[in-house]
Design a protein around this motif. Sequence first.
Motif, PDB file in Angstrom:
ATOM      1  N   LEU A   1     -48.026  28.259 -74.650  1.00 29.28           N
ATOM      2  CA  LEU A   1     -47.239  29.200 -74.657  1.00 29.28           C
ATOM      3  C   LEU A   1     -46.567  29.580 -73.356  1.00 29.28           C
ATOM      4  CD1 LEU A   1     -45.977  31.028 -76.851  1.00 29.28           C
ATOM      5  CD2 LEU A   1     -47.747  32.849 -75.983  1.00 29.28           C
ATOM      6  N   VAL A   2     -47.243  29.480 -72.435  1.00 30.52           N
ATOM      7  CA  VAL A   2     -47.120  30.066 -70.826  1.00 30.52           C
ATOM      8  C   VAL A   2     -45.914  28.970 -70.442  1.00 30.52           C
ATOM      9  CG1 VAL A   2     -47.602  29.831 -68.456  1.00 30.52           C
ATOM     10  CG2 VAL A   2     -48.868  31.397 -70.239  1.00 30.52           C
ATOM     11  N   MET A   3     -46.402  27.679 -70.676  1.00 25.62           N
ATOM     12  CA  MET A   3     -45.701  26.372 -70.039  1.00 25.62           C
ATOM     13  C   MET A   3     -44.329  26.481 -70.695  1.00 25.62           C
ATOM     14  SD  MET A   3     -48.403  23.534 -69.400  1.00 25.62           S
ATOM     15  CE  MET A   3     -47.159  22.436 -68.573  1.00 25.62           C
ATOM     16  N   ARG A   4     -44.126  26.684 -72.019  1.00 26.58           N
ATOM     17  CA  ARG A   4     -42.907  26.374 -72.914  1.00 26.58           C
ATOM     18  C   ARG A   4     -42.144  27.658 -72.875  1.00 26.58           C
ATOM     19  NH1 ARG A   4     -39.148  23.204 -74.305  1.00 26.58           N
ATOM     20  NH2 ARG A   4     -37.904  24.461 -75.680  1.00 26.58           N
ATOM     21  N   ASP A   5     -42.569  28.881 -73.269  1.00 28.33           N
ATOM     22  CA  ASP A   5     -41.949  30.089 -73.377  1.00 28.33           C
ATOM     23  C   ASP A   5     -41.553  30.775 -72.241  1.00 28.33           C
ATOM     24  OD1 ASP A   5     -42.003  29.382 -76.311  1.00 28.33           O
ATOM     25  OD2 ASP A   5     -42.692  31.481 -76.642  1.00 28.33           O
ATOM     26  N   VAL A   6     -42.349  30.453 -71.072  1.00 26.37           N
ATOM     27  CA  VAL A   6     -42.124  31.300 -69.834  1.00 26.37           C
ATOM     28  C   VAL A   6     -41.393  30.527 -68.734  1.00 26.37           C
ATOM     29  CG1 VAL A   6     -43.143  32.675 -67.875  1.00 26.37           C
ATOM     30  CG2 VAL A   6     -44.129  32.697 -69.997  1.00 26.37           C
ATOM     31  N   PHE A   7     -41.911  29.070 -68.671  1.00 30.37           N
ATOM     32  CA  PHE A   7     -41.420  28.377 -67.665  1.00 30.37           C
ATOM     33  C   PHE A   7     -40.459  27.329 -68.358  1.00 30.37           C
ATOM     34  CE2 PHE A   7     -45.254  30.149 -65.979  1.00 30.37           C
ATOM     35  CZ  PHE A   7     -44.856  30.677 -64.934  1.00 30.37           C
ATOM     36  N   ASP A   8     -40.331  27.090 -69.561  1.00 29.50           N
ATOM     37  CA  ASP A   8     -39.302  26.228 -70.362  1.00 29.50           C
ATOM     38  C   ASP A   8     -39.638  24.855 -70.045  1.00 29.50           C
ATOM     39  OD1 ASP A   8     -37.246  26.073 -71.868  1.00 29.50           O
ATOM     40  OD2 ASP A   8     -35.778  25.749 -70.228  1.00 29.50           O
ATOM     41  N   PHE A   9     -40.650  24.509 -69.851  1.00 34.29           N
ATOM     42  CA  PHE A   9     -41.068  23.047 -69.637  1.00 34.29           C
ATOM     43  C   PHE A   9     -40.524  22.159 -70.995  1.00 34.29           C
ATOM     44  CE2 PHE A   9     -43.458  24.569 -66.024  1.00 34.29           C
ATOM     45  CZ  PHE A   9     -43.159  23.474 -65.175  1.00 34.29           C
ATOM     46  N   PRO A  10     -40.258  20.951 -70.894  1.00 36.16           N
ATOM     47  CA  PRO A  10     -40.177  20.181 -72.371  1.00 36.16           C
ATOM     48  C   PRO A  10     -41.307  20.020 -73.082  1.00 36.16           C
ATOM     49  CG  PRO A  10     -38.998  19.333 -70.354  1.00 36.16           C
ATOM     50  CD  PRO A  10     -39.932  20.283 -69.725  1.00 36.16           C
ATOM     51  N   TYR A  11     -41.131  19.797 -74.228  1.00 33.64           N
ATOM     52  CA  TYR A  11     -42.456  19.735 -74.883  1.00 33.64           C
ATOM     53  C   TYR A  11     -43.110  18.437 -74.603  1.00 33.64           C
ATOM     54  CZ  TYR A  11     -41.237  23.393 -78.368  1.00 33.64           C
ATOM     55  OH  TYR A  11     -41.369  24.578 -78.933  1.00 33.64           O
ATOM     56  N   SER A  12     -42.202  17.271 -74.276  1.00 34.97           N
ATOM     57  CA  SER A  12     -42.802  15.996 -73.571  1.00 34.97           C
ATOM     58  C   SER A  12     -43.707  16.095 -72.543  1.00 34.97           C
ATOM     59  CB  SER A  12     -41.558  15.020 -73.650  1.00 34.97           C
ATOM     60  OG  SER A  12     -40.853  15.616 -72.557  1.00 34.97           O
ATOM     61  N   GLU A  13     -43.308  16.979 -71.612  1.00 33.99           N
ATOM     62  CA  GLU A  13     -44.246  17.078 -70.387  1.00 33.99           C
ATOM     63  C   GLU A  13     -45.331  17.913 -70.608  1.00 33.99           C
ATOM     64  OE1 GLU A  13     -42.080  18.866 -66.939  1.00 33.99           O
ATOM     65  OE2 GLU A  13     -40.486  17.444 -66.967  1.00 33.99           O
ATOM     66  N   ILE A  14     -45.320  18.939 -71.605  1.00 34.24           N
ATOM     67  CA  ILE A  14     -46.594  19.733 -71.854  1.00 34.24           C
ATOM     68  C   ILE A  14     -47.472  18.658 -72.806  1.00 34.24           C
ATOM     69  CG2 ILE A  14     -47.315  21.564 -73.190  1.00 34.24           C
ATOM     70  CD1 ILE A  14     -44.843  22.952 -73.098  1.00 34.24           C
ATOM     71  N   SER A  15     -46.985  17.858 -73.452  1.00 30.82           N
ATOM     72  CA  SER A  15     -47.684  16.834 -74.259  1.00 30.82           C
ATOM     73  C   SER A  15     -48.336  16.195 -73.393  1.00 30.82           C
ATOM     74  CB  SER A  15     -46.891  15.879 -74.951  1.00 30.82           C
ATOM     75  OG  SER A  15     -47.588  15.009 -75.691  1.00 30.82           O
ATOM     76  N   THR A  16     -47.832  15.637 -72.001  1.00 31.91           N
ATOM     77  CA  THR A  16     -48.416  14.461 -71.157  1.00 31.91           C
ATOM     78  C   THR A  16     -49.518  15.529 -70.310  1.00 31.91           C
ATOM     79  OG1 THR A  16     -46.561  13.433 -70.882  1.00 31.91           O
ATOM     80  CG2 THR A  16     -48.028  13.464 -69.045  1.00 31.91           C
ATOM     81  N   ALA A  17     -49.313  16.775 -70.058  1.00 31.47           N
ATOM     82  CA  ALA A  17     -50.193  17.414 -69.394  1.00 31.47           C
ATOM     83  C   ALA A  17     -51.448  17.879 -70.032  1.00 31.47           C
ATOM     84  CB  ALA A  17     -49.508  18.863 -68.871  1.00 31.47           C
ATOM     85  N   LEU A  18     -51.322  18.145 -71.294  1.00 23.62           N
ATOM     86  CA  LEU A  18     -52.394  18.572 -72.083  1.00 23.62           C
ATOM     87  C   LEU A  18     -53.181  17.410 -72.855  1.00 23.62           C
ATOM     88  CD1 LEU A  18     -51.317  21.964 -73.032  1.00 23.62           C
ATOM     89  CD2 LEU A  18     -52.344  21.324 -70.970  1.00 23.62           C
TER      90      LEU A  18
END
Length: 294
Positions: free
Chosen positions: A121-138
């Motif tokens: 939620l923080v990465m997507r809604d606050v910092f607008d990271f693409p889902y693809s980057e969040i997927s890689t990160a987590l």
Amino acid sequence: MPDLTTVFEEHRGLLFTIAYEILGSAADAEDAVQDTYLSWMRIDGEDVADPRAYLARAVSRRAIDVLRAARRKREEYIGPWLPEPVATSPDIGDDAELAESVSMAMMLMLETLGPVERAVLVMRDVFDFPYSEISTALGRSEPAIRQIAHRARTRVQAGKPRFAPDPREAGTLAARFLLAARGNDIAGLIGMLAPDAVAMSDGGGVVSAARRPVHGAERVARFLAGLARKGGDEVEVELGVFNALPGVVVREDGQITVIMLIEAAAAEGPVTAVYLVRNPGKLARAQLPPRISR
């Protein structure tokens, strides 16, 4: 290419904010940022195409690990647990989304989420990271990340602050509120409080604090006036801005003993929530230069 330290320092504010919003602790966030720096200094920077994304992924993973380890301690915490207050500049209100994301109400709502949900939620809604980057990160599939984001967003939506007043405007309300409390003006306090106002105190079992939230305008007013009387005339008080909310700093013998944050439904009131952080471990870094940024 700039040296690794220079690149890291350019993103330090972002990394601290990500870690703080995941952890709710400035001390733990600083540790996560430092661990990220140490790992960053061991890589070949020329192999990193996007340092911002790389560092955000690294600090998020580290913060998730720390939060998982801290979960049991928080479950056993004595009395209400409040996030560690962080100083924010008055002009944080110019970035409404960031101001909302670090408010006490939102930080407490984030506490209801699991570590991965919180990070997504923080990465997507606050910092607008693409889902693809969040997927890689987590290390989760992109469809799974989208589902997690939707689930987390739905859970926190109801608890989001209805209004985020500009701290520069709300400071006037905080000054009036403080004056009424120190003057034992119960009627004046009740007049500034919403009927369903709540006061929460975090002493962590280390110092005296209410073990349960105090509900209702009259009870909150009497509670706060009682605290002001106990402090007497020897304490020093000053106004500040913490977590994008107007706050009051109380010092005794030169040491900060309480930080009170005031949440209101509008710049002129009424006050909907009062947060009192008394745990000494959460006050040590309270007035360090703000690092909250995007």
